[in-house]
Scaffold this active site. Structure first.
Site, PDB file in Angstrom:
ATOM      1  N   CYS A   1     -15.540  24.810  -2.770  1.00  0.00           N
ATOM      2  CA  CYS A   1     -14.842  23.911  -3.714  1.00  0.00           C
ATOM      3  C   CYS A   1     -14.892  24.387  -5.166  1.00  0.00           C
ATOM      4  O   CYS A   1     -14.077  23.959  -5.982  1.00  0.00           O
ATOM      5  CB  CYS A   1     -15.401  22.500  -3.608  1.00  0.00           C
TER       6      CYS A   1
ATOM      7  N   HIS B   1     -13.358  18.466 -10.133  1.00  0.00           N
ATOM      8  CA  HIS B   1     -13.040  18.701  -8.729  1.00  0.00           C
ATOM      9  C   HIS B   1     -12.787  17.358  -8.040  1.00  0.00           C
ATOM     10  O   HIS B   1     -13.431  16.354  -8.348  1.00  0.00           O
ATOM     11  CB  HIS B   1     -14.199  19.438  -8.051  1.00  0.00           C
TER      12      HIS B   1
ATOM     13  N   ASN C   1      -9.298  15.721  -0.853  1.00  0.00           N
ATOM     14  CA  ASN C   1     -10.077  16.847  -1.376  1.00  0.00           C
ATOM     15  C   ASN C   1      -9.475  18.155  -0.862  1.00  0.00           C
ATOM     16  O   ASN C   1      -9.575  18.463   0.324  1.00  0.00           O
ATOM     17  CB  ASN C   1     -11.529  16.680  -0.908  1.00  0.00           C
TER      18      ASN C   1
HETATM   19  O1  UT7 Z   1     -15.938  18.930  -1.798  1.00  0.00           O
HETATM   20  C1  UT7 Z   1     -17.216  19.438  -1.561  1.00  0.00           C
HETATM   21  C2  UT7 Z   1     -18.270  18.526  -2.008  1.00  0.00           C
HETATM   22  N1  UT7 Z   1     -18.266  17.323  -1.254  1.00  0.00           N
HETATM   23  C3  UT7 Z   1     -18.677  16.205  -1.814  1.00  0.00           C
HETATM   24  O2  UT7 Z   1     -18.969  16.205  -2.973  1.00  0.00           O
HETATM   25  C4  UT7 Z   1     -18.801  14.956  -0.967  1.00  0.00           C
HETATM   26  C5  UT7 Z   1     -20.099  14.247  -1.283  1.00  0.00           C
HETATM   27  N2  UT7 Z   1     -20.394  13.114  -0.412  1.00  0.00           N
HETATM   28  C6  UT7 Z   1     -19.649  11.989  -0.372  1.00  0.00           C
HETATM   29  O3  UT7 Z   1     -18.658  11.911  -1.056  1.00  0.00           O
HETATM   30  C7  UT7 Z   1     -20.115  10.843   0.470  1.00  0.00           C
HETATM   31  O4  UT7 Z   1     -21.404  11.098   0.976  1.00  0.00           O
HETATM   32  C8  UT7 Z   1     -19.168  10.509   1.662  1.00  0.00           C
HETATM   33  C9  UT7 Z   1     -17.898   9.858   1.145  1.00  0.00           C
HETATM   34  C10 UT7 Z   1     -18.839  11.758   2.438  1.00  0.00           C
HETATM   35  C11 UT7 Z   1     -19.799   9.524   2.638  1.00  0.00           C
HETATM   36  O5  UT7 Z   1     -20.187   8.363   1.941  1.00  0.00           O
HETATM   37  P1  UT7 Z   1     -21.658   7.773   2.110  1.00  0.00           P
HETATM   38  O6  UT7 Z   1     -21.709   6.549   1.318  1.00  0.00           O
HETATM   39  O7  UT7 Z   1     -22.630   8.861   1.769  1.00  0.00           O
HETATM   40  O8  UT7 Z   1     -21.684   7.421   3.645  1.00  0.00           O
HETATM   41  P2  UT7 Z   1     -22.719   7.848   4.780  1.00  0.00           P
HETATM   42  O9  UT7 Z   1     -22.338   9.158   5.361  1.00  0.00           O
HETATM   43  O10 UT7 Z   1     -24.133   7.658   4.307  1.00  0.00           O
HETATM   44  O11 UT7 Z   1     -22.438   6.717   5.855  1.00  0.00           O
HETATM   45  C12 UT7 Z   1     -22.650   5.311   5.579  1.00  0.00           C
HETATM   46  C13 UT7 Z   1     -22.155   4.522   6.756  1.00  0.00           C
HETATM   47  C14 UT7 Z   1     -22.719   5.012   8.098  1.00  0.00           C
HETATM   48  O12 UT7 Z   1     -22.891   3.882   8.940  1.00  0.00           O
HETATM   49  P3  UT7 Z   1     -24.345   3.183   9.105  1.00  0.00           P
HETATM   50  O13 UT7 Z   1     -25.247   4.280   9.625  1.00  0.00           O
HETATM   51  O14 UT7 Z   1     -24.729   2.729   7.740  1.00  0.00           O
HETATM   52  O15 UT7 Z   1     -24.066   2.089  10.064  1.00  0.00           O
HETATM   53  C15 UT7 Z   1     -21.609   5.871   8.643  1.00  0.00           C
HETATM   54  O16 UT7 Z   1     -21.614   5.942  10.048  1.00  0.00           O
HETATM   55  O17 UT7 Z   1     -20.732   4.615   6.865  1.00  0.00           O
HETATM   56  C16 UT7 Z   1     -20.375   5.111   8.170  1.00  0.00           C
HETATM   57  N3  UT7 Z   1     -19.202   5.963   8.022  1.00  0.00           N
HETATM   58  C17 UT7 Z   1     -17.939   5.509   8.129  1.00  0.00           C
HETATM   59  N4  UT7 Z   1     -17.462   4.287   8.399  1.00  0.00           N
HETATM   60  C18 UT7 Z   1     -16.132   4.144   8.409  1.00  0.00           C
HETATM   61  C19 UT7 Z   1     -19.150   7.299   7.724  1.00  0.00           C
HETATM   62  N5  UT7 Z   1     -17.873   7.691   7.632  1.00  0.00           N
HETATM   63  C20 UT7 Z   1     -17.106   6.608   7.888  1.00  0.00           C
HETATM   64  C21 UT7 Z   1     -15.726   6.401   7.929  1.00  0.00           C
HETATM   65  N6  UT7 Z   1     -15.281   5.150   8.205  1.00  0.00           N
HETATM   66  N7  UT7 Z   1     -14.833   7.381   7.701  1.00  0.00           N
END
Ligand code: UT7
Length: 334
Positions: A114, A260, A290
């Site tokens: 990225c 970004h 992204n």
């Molecule tokens: O471009 C390169 C660099 N990339 C980045 O900078 C991305 C950095 N990270 C992020 O932007 C975030 O971590 C994400 C948007 C990818 C994810 O958000 P998060 O708040 O960190 O979510 P998480 O992965 O911790 O998941 C939280 C909950 C989980 O459920 P439980 O375990 O709390 O029940 C996941 O299973 O959300 C659930 N979940 C979803 N639910 C609905 C994960 N993805 C989804 C989804 N739809 N698409």
């Protein structure tokens, strides 16, 4: 006479196919509300069947050449950043080279994910300023959609990514105090490589691609989302300030900040941390998702075409991504 490099043309190309959050709900267990709340994304562009990375790179190149009023014969070198190469080898830049009929000028792919566009910009700047090349075409190009796990197992990653390409033309100018690139700083931290990666196919394995790798879903990107998020909101302000400092520019002198486009929440967090007013920010992740290495050149092209950039303004570009990699550039537009 010392040279400075300057952007003389910008261009972008995204596929026509719009994929909304509602479309993703048909593929996996997710909701429009979750995606918008966590990332700000409403829709993204994904390629049609048969549309290739080099097709997008070609569209962006043509637009940048037209914008600069140049022909391909005016370009001396092509640097293309991507994490989603058209084939294992050679790089996507070679298929672009063929499409634009670039004669025998050198081209090369850079792999810095990225932050790739900023790595490309720094290298192009060095080539131009040293006098090695007069004009360098710098691209970011990604087709993520064909490599995503579009089932619920991959939902944390696949809802974020979009396809697209962006290009700029960098050329030398001898006006030392005129428009141009003032500073670019980039960094890497390989110890976090496995926090955001696609493990397979892998030349580290006895056989590069096996059925087992596919069954285990190791062919899809993995991301430790929270870990990446925390590093992004630390490294982006850090390198942005480092770059401004190196160029003797004060934060409040910058007219426009381009970040970004990985997650709107990351950008809001960074802006808040640095007390950057909303009026000095542009984002397009809501519409495009992204696009990794393509995100910054696309955002720059949109900002230029939408009249957000005036000659003489100071523009800051900052990115963070897999590797880990991060970087920032400051330039005077015009
Ligand atoms: O471009 C390169 C660099 N990339 C980045 O900078 C991305 C950095 N990270 C992020 O932007 C975030 O971590 C994400 C948007 C990818 C994810 O958000 P998060 O708040 O960190 O979510 P998480 O992965 O911790 O998941 C939280 C909950 C989980 O459920 P439980 O375990 O709390 O029940 C996941 O299973 O959300 C659930 N979940 C979803 N639910 C609905 C994960 N993805 C989804 C989804 N739809 N698409």
């Amino acid at each position: 006479m010392s040279l400075r490099s300057r952007i003389t043309g910008t261009g972008m190309c995204v596929p026509d196919r719009v994929v909304t959050n509602a479309d993703l709900v048909e593929m996996m267990d997710t909701t429009d509300e979750w995606i918008q709340q966590r990332t700000g994304i409403r829709e993204r562009r994904w390629v049609e069947d048969g549309q290739k990375p080099s097709d997008l790179a070609f569209g962006a190149t043509r637009a940048a050449l037209e914008n600069a009023d140049l022909e391909i014969s005016d370009i001396d070198c092509i640097l293309l950043s991507t994490l989603s190469g058209e084939h294992d080898f050679p790089g996507t830049s070679f298929f672009l080279h063929e499409k634009i009929d670039a004669g025998d000028i050198p081209c090369i792919d850079l792999r810095a994910q990225c932050s790739g566009f900023l790595f490309g910009l720094q290298m192009a700047d060095a080539l131009v300023v040293s006098g090695r090349h007069r004009r360098v075409l710098v691209l970011g190009c990604e087709v993520h959609s064909t490599g995503l796990d579009k089932t619920t197992a991959g939902r944390d990653v696949s809802v974020i990514f979009g396809d697209g390409a962006g290009a700029v033309i960098l050329e030398g100018t001898d006006a030392a105090d005129g428009p141009g690139l003032l500073e670019v700083r980039v960094h890497s931290e390989g110890k976090h490589a496995r926090r955001l990666w696609t493990e397979a196919p892998s030349s580290a394995a006895p056989v590069r691609l096996t059925h087992e790798m596919i069954d285990d879903r190791r062919i899809y990107p993995f991301m430790d989302g929270r870990f990446v998020f925390k590093h992004a909101v630390t490294r982006m302000p850090e390198v942005l300030l480092e770059t401004l400092n190196a160029a003797s520019v004060k934060l409040d002198e910058v007219d426009l900040f381009l970040f970004h486009q990985a997650n709107l929440r990351i950008n809001e967090f960074v802006a808040q941390k640095l007390e950057i007013p909303e009026s000095k920010l542009v984002n397009n992740i809501q519409r495009l998702g992204n696009c990794s290495a393509a995100a910054l050149p696309i955002l720059l092209d949109e900002a230029a075409r939408e009249g957000r950039l005036e000659a003489g303004q100071l523009v800051s570009l900052t990115a963070f991504g897999s590797g880990f990699t991060w970087g920032s550039a400051i330039l005077r537009w015009g």
